[in-house]
Design a protein around this motif. Structure first.
Motif, PDB file in Angstrom:
ATOM      1  N   ILE A 202     -12.573  40.688  36.411  1.00  0.00           N
ATOM      2  CA  ILE A 202     -11.749  39.693  35.816  1.00  0.00           C
ATOM      3  C   ILE A 202     -10.246  40.200  35.836  1.00  0.00           C
ATOM      4  N   VAL A 203     -10.235  41.489  35.067  1.00  0.00           N
ATOM      5  CA  VAL A 203      -9.159  42.086  34.735  1.00  0.00           C
ATOM      6  C   VAL A 203      -8.123  42.387  36.251  1.00  0.00           C
ATOM      7  N   SER A 204      -8.989  42.859  37.132  1.00  0.00           N
ATOM      8  CA  SER A 204      -8.476  43.162  38.353  1.00  0.00           C
ATOM      9  C   SER A 204      -7.666  42.089  38.981  1.00  0.00           C
ATOM     10  N   GLN A 205      -8.390  40.852  38.872  1.00  0.00           N
ATOM     11  CA  GLN A 205      -7.784  39.652  39.419  1.00  0.00           C
ATOM     12  C   GLN A 205      -7.879  38.421  38.499  1.00  0.00           C
ATOM     13  N   PRO A 206      -7.188  38.663  37.434  1.00  0.00           N
ATOM     14  CA  PRO A 206      -7.258  37.732  36.427  1.00  0.00           C
ATOM     15  C   PRO A 206      -7.390  36.254  36.606  1.00  0.00           C
ATOM     16  N   ALA A 238     -10.129  38.506  28.592  1.00  0.00           N
ATOM     17  CA  ALA A 238      -8.979  38.030  27.904  1.00  0.00           C
ATOM     18  C   ALA A 238      -8.391  38.901  27.166  1.00  0.00           C
ATOM     19  N   ARG A 239      -9.103  39.365  26.101  1.00  0.00           N
ATOM     20  CA  ARG A 239      -8.538  40.289  25.115  1.00  0.00           C
ATOM     21  C   ARG A 239      -8.030  41.617  25.782  1.00  0.00           C
ATOM     22  N   GLU A 240      -8.798  42.260  26.807  1.00  0.00           N
ATOM     23  CA  GLU A 240      -8.256  43.421  27.447  1.00  0.00           C
ATOM     24  C   GLU A 240      -7.042  43.135  28.082  1.00  0.00           C
ATOM     25  N   ILE A 241      -6.854  42.116  28.773  1.00  0.00           N
ATOM     26  CA  ILE A 241      -5.567  41.623  29.356  1.00  0.00           C
ATOM     27  C   ILE A 241      -4.440  41.495  28.368  1.00  0.00           C
ATOM     28  N   ALA A 242      -4.649  41.279  27.014  1.00  0.00           N
ATOM     29  CA  ALA A 242      -3.636  41.188  26.081  1.00  0.00           C
ATOM     30  C   ALA A 242      -3.452  42.487  25.490  1.00  0.00           C
ATOM     31  N   GLY A 243      -4.281  43.469  25.794  1.00  0.00           N
ATOM     32  CA  GLY A 243      -3.996  44.863  25.312  1.00  0.00           C
ATOM     33  C   GLY A 243      -5.088  45.346  24.237  1.00  0.00           C
ATOM     34  N   ASN A 244      -5.960  44.602  23.887  1.00  0.00           N
ATOM     35  CA  ASN A 244      -7.200  44.929  22.962  1.00  0.00           C
ATOM     36  C   ASN A 244      -8.601  45.590  23.474  1.00  0.00           C
ATOM     37  N   ALA A 338      -1.133  42.511  32.189  1.00  0.00           N
ATOM     38  CA  ALA A 338      -0.412  41.572  32.831  1.00  0.00           C
ATOM     39  C   ALA A 338       1.167  41.431  33.023  1.00  0.00           C
ATOM     40  N   LYS A 339       1.661  41.282  33.593  1.00  0.00           N
ATOM     41  CA  LYS A 339       3.250  41.073  33.614  1.00  0.00           C
ATOM     42  C   LYS A 339       3.463  39.788  32.847  1.00  0.00           C
ATOM     43  N   ASP A 340       2.920  38.865  33.338  1.00  0.00           N
ATOM     44  CA  ASP A 340       3.283  37.558  32.534  1.00  0.00           C
ATOM     45  C   ASP A 340       2.055  37.010  31.616  1.00  0.00           C
ATOM     46  N   LEU A 341       2.008  37.810  30.557  1.00  0.00           N
ATOM     47  CA  LEU A 341       0.713  37.666  29.803  1.00  0.00           C
ATOM     48  C   LEU A 341       0.111  36.153  29.555  1.00  0.00           C
ATOM     49  N   TYR A 342       1.437  35.431  28.968  1.00  0.00           N
ATOM     50  CA  TYR A 342       0.658  34.023  28.685  1.00  0.00           C
ATOM     51  C   TYR A 342       0.671  33.061  29.780  1.00  0.00           C
ATOM     52  N   LYS A 343       1.432  33.310  30.790  1.00  0.00           N
ATOM     53  CA  LYS A 343       0.994  32.357  32.074  1.00  0.00           C
ATOM     54  C   LYS A 343      -0.630  32.731  32.641  1.00  0.00           C
ATOM     55  N   VAL A 344      -0.829  33.975  32.496  1.00  0.00           N
ATOM     56  CA  VAL A 344      -1.793  34.548  33.100  1.00  0.00           C
ATOM     57  C   VAL A 344      -3.425  33.882  32.114  1.00  0.00           C
ATOM     58  N   ALA A 346      -3.068  31.315  30.368  1.00  0.00           N
ATOM     59  CA  ALA A 346      -3.164  29.829  30.162  1.00  0.00           C
ATOM     60  C   ALA A 346      -3.679  29.220  31.378  1.00  0.00           C
ATOM     61  N   GLU A 347      -3.170  29.645  32.756  1.00  0.00           N
ATOM     62  CA  GLU A 347      -3.613  29.288  34.075  1.00  0.00           C
ATOM     63  C   GLU A 347      -5.092  29.635  34.433  1.00  0.00           C
ATOM     64  N   GLY A 348      -5.223  30.973  33.830  1.00  0.00           N
ATOM     65  CA  GLY A 348      -6.524  31.630  34.287  1.00  0.00           C
ATOM     66  C   GLY A 348      -7.726  31.509  33.517  1.00  0.00           C
ATOM     67  N   PHE A 349      -7.522  31.264  32.225  1.00  0.00           N
ATOM     68  CA  PHE A 349      -8.613  30.982  31.231  1.00  0.00           C
ATOM     69  C   PHE A 349      -8.465  29.732  30.402  1.00  0.00           C
ATOM     70  N   PHE A 350      -7.333  29.346  29.975  1.00  0.00           N
ATOM     71  CA  PHE A 350      -7.492  28.329  28.992  1.00  0.00           C
ATOM     72  C   PHE A 350      -7.517  27.029  29.623  1.00  0.00           C
ATOM     73  N   TYR A 351      -6.607  26.574  30.640  1.00  0.00           N
ATOM     74  CA  TYR A 351      -6.627  25.286  31.128  1.00  0.00           C
ATOM     75  C   TYR A 351      -8.037  25.174  32.024  1.00  0.00           C
ATOM     76  N   PRO A 352      -8.687  26.217  32.629  1.00  0.00           N
ATOM     77  CA  PRO A 352      -9.852  25.866  33.382  1.00  0.00           C
ATOM     78  C   PRO A 352     -11.047  25.635  32.510  1.00  0.00           C
ATOM     79  N   LEU A 353     -11.016  26.462  31.353  1.00  0.00           N
ATOM     80  CA  LEU A 353     -12.144  26.087  30.437  1.00  0.00           C
ATOM     81  C   LEU A 353     -12.121  24.819  29.813  1.00  0.00           C
ATOM     82  N   LYS A 354     -10.862  24.156  29.411  1.00  0.00           N
ATOM     83  CA  LYS A 354     -10.472  23.159  28.678  1.00  0.00           C
ATOM     84  C   LYS A 354     -10.774  21.989  29.705  1.00  0.00           C
TER      85      LYS A 354
END
Length: 366
Positions: A202-206, A238-244, A338-344, A346-354
């Motif tokens: 997932i981190v390789s292609q978020p 998602a937490r690893e993409i954010a740096g955790n 990720a370069k654009d953290l919030y876009k990744v 939102a579009e890769g995790f939050f909106y699909p799950l929602k």
């Protein structure tokens, strides 16, 4: 016609195509193509251009829809008076039935085996030679063709994130294999390794894999254990993409991953120790040059603006060090893959799950 074009049928075929079991995917394609060929015009039916769809097993299943199994006449199963009397067995006592029953004749025949010596047969030569003992078996020589024996040990895999297109082209197939793995008793940390593999994919292609795993979680033909692994992988990736990711891995006790840098982007081993690290000769020389030349100039510039050193609470060099440490802590806290953290996210995790959750709730309410 009505069943073949209904949403329930199409969803069934789609779920089977996304199943982790190869047999379930095979039957999903068989049923989809068979029903589609019955209701669609020639040339417009559903078709999967796969080699297994042209095998004998697939053709046998395809021919089932052409089976003509019509019902026979009703009179053929209605018994008549004469037939019922003829089929009625005669009443007899059990003893008489056993008396009239004869045992089957025995037809066993004993054939003698006789060794015949040939008149022209010569005595064996070299009877006094002692045969060699059988050598130990070599597992490598079990193959008939010696050119097919692979004696080289496999090399460690390399993660090729953002390098080439091989990973992007095969992520979905690789993810399907990883999700469908069955627990092995010889791997004590099987679930941890599978979870780490899901996170790495997932981190390789978020954007791509975040949506794929979301669809697999809601619509895939998975067990409860597999579904839990997918959902946990989505959250931790998602937490690893954010740096955790590093802190989460330590907290959960996940297996540590080796250096994933691609070989062409790394220095050779002998140069790695020279140019990298805080204690390397290059780093020591750079630090010494900065102390002897750059810091006095900076201190003099600060003195001209803020007064002599006697009136200062802190020296300029100490302020620089404090500011540098603060910036390092801030960079470490906000480090993201990720370069654009919030876009990744939102579009890769939050909106699909929602959206998938809303669709599921609508189906339950109906």
């Amino acid at each position: 016609m009505e069943i073949g074009r209904s949403s329930a049928f199409l969803n069934t075929v789609s779920n089977r195509l996304a199943a982790s079991s190869s047999k379930a995917r095979f039957f999903g394609m068989i049923i989809g193509m068979s029903i589609s060929q019955l209701i669609e015009q020639p040339g417009k039916a559903m078709k999967f251009d796969l080699e297994e769809m042209e095998g004998d097993e697939a053709l046998w299943y395809f021919n089932m829809v052409n089976t003509q199994d019509s019902a026979g006449p009703l009179e053929s199963i209605v018994p008549t008076d004469s037939a019922s009397k003829a089929q009625q067995p005669a009443k007899s006592s059990p003893t008489s039935a056993r008396a009239t029953r004869k045992p089957p004749p025995r037809t066993a025949k004993i054939v003698a085996i006789e060794e015949i010596e040939s008149e022209n047969e010569e005595p064996e030569e070299n009877e006094d030679l002692i045969p060699y003992e059988k050598p130990d078996e070599d597992p490598y020589d079990s193959d008939e063709d010696p050119t097919l024996v692979q004696r080289n040990k496999p090399t460690a895999p390399v993660r090729k994130t953002d390098f080439g297109t091989e990973l992007a082209e095969n992520t979905e197939e690789l993810a399907l294999v990883i999700v469908g793995l069955q627990e092995q008793s010889k791997f004590p940390k099987f679930h941890e390794y599978r979870l780490q593999s899901i996170i790495a994919l997932i981190v390789s292609q978020p954007l791509k894999m975040g949506r794929w795993f979301t669809a697999m979680f809601f619509d895939g033909d998975l067990s409860q254990v597999q579904r839990s692994a997918v959902l946990t992988g989505l959250g931790l990736s998602a937490r690893e993409i954010a740096g955790n990711g590093e802190n989460d891995a330590k907290t959960l006790g996940l297996p540590t991953l080796p250096d994933a840098s691609f070989p062409s982007k790394k220095l050779p081993t002998n140069l790695e120790a020279l140019y990298s690290g805080n204690e390397s000769p290059i780093a020591s020389l750079t630090k010494k040059l900065a102390q002897t030349s750059l810091q006095p100039l900076a201190a003099n510039a600060a003195d001209s603006l803020s007064g002599p050193n006697a009136l200062k609470v802190r020296t300029f060099s100490s302020r620089m060090e404090v500011e540098k440490q603060r910036q390092q802590r801030e960079a470490q806290r906000q480090k993201s893959t990720a370069k654009d953290l919030y876009k990744v996210l939102a579009e890769g995790f939050f909106y699909p799950l929602k959206s998938r959750f809303e669709m599921m709730m609508l189906q339950f309410s109906s």
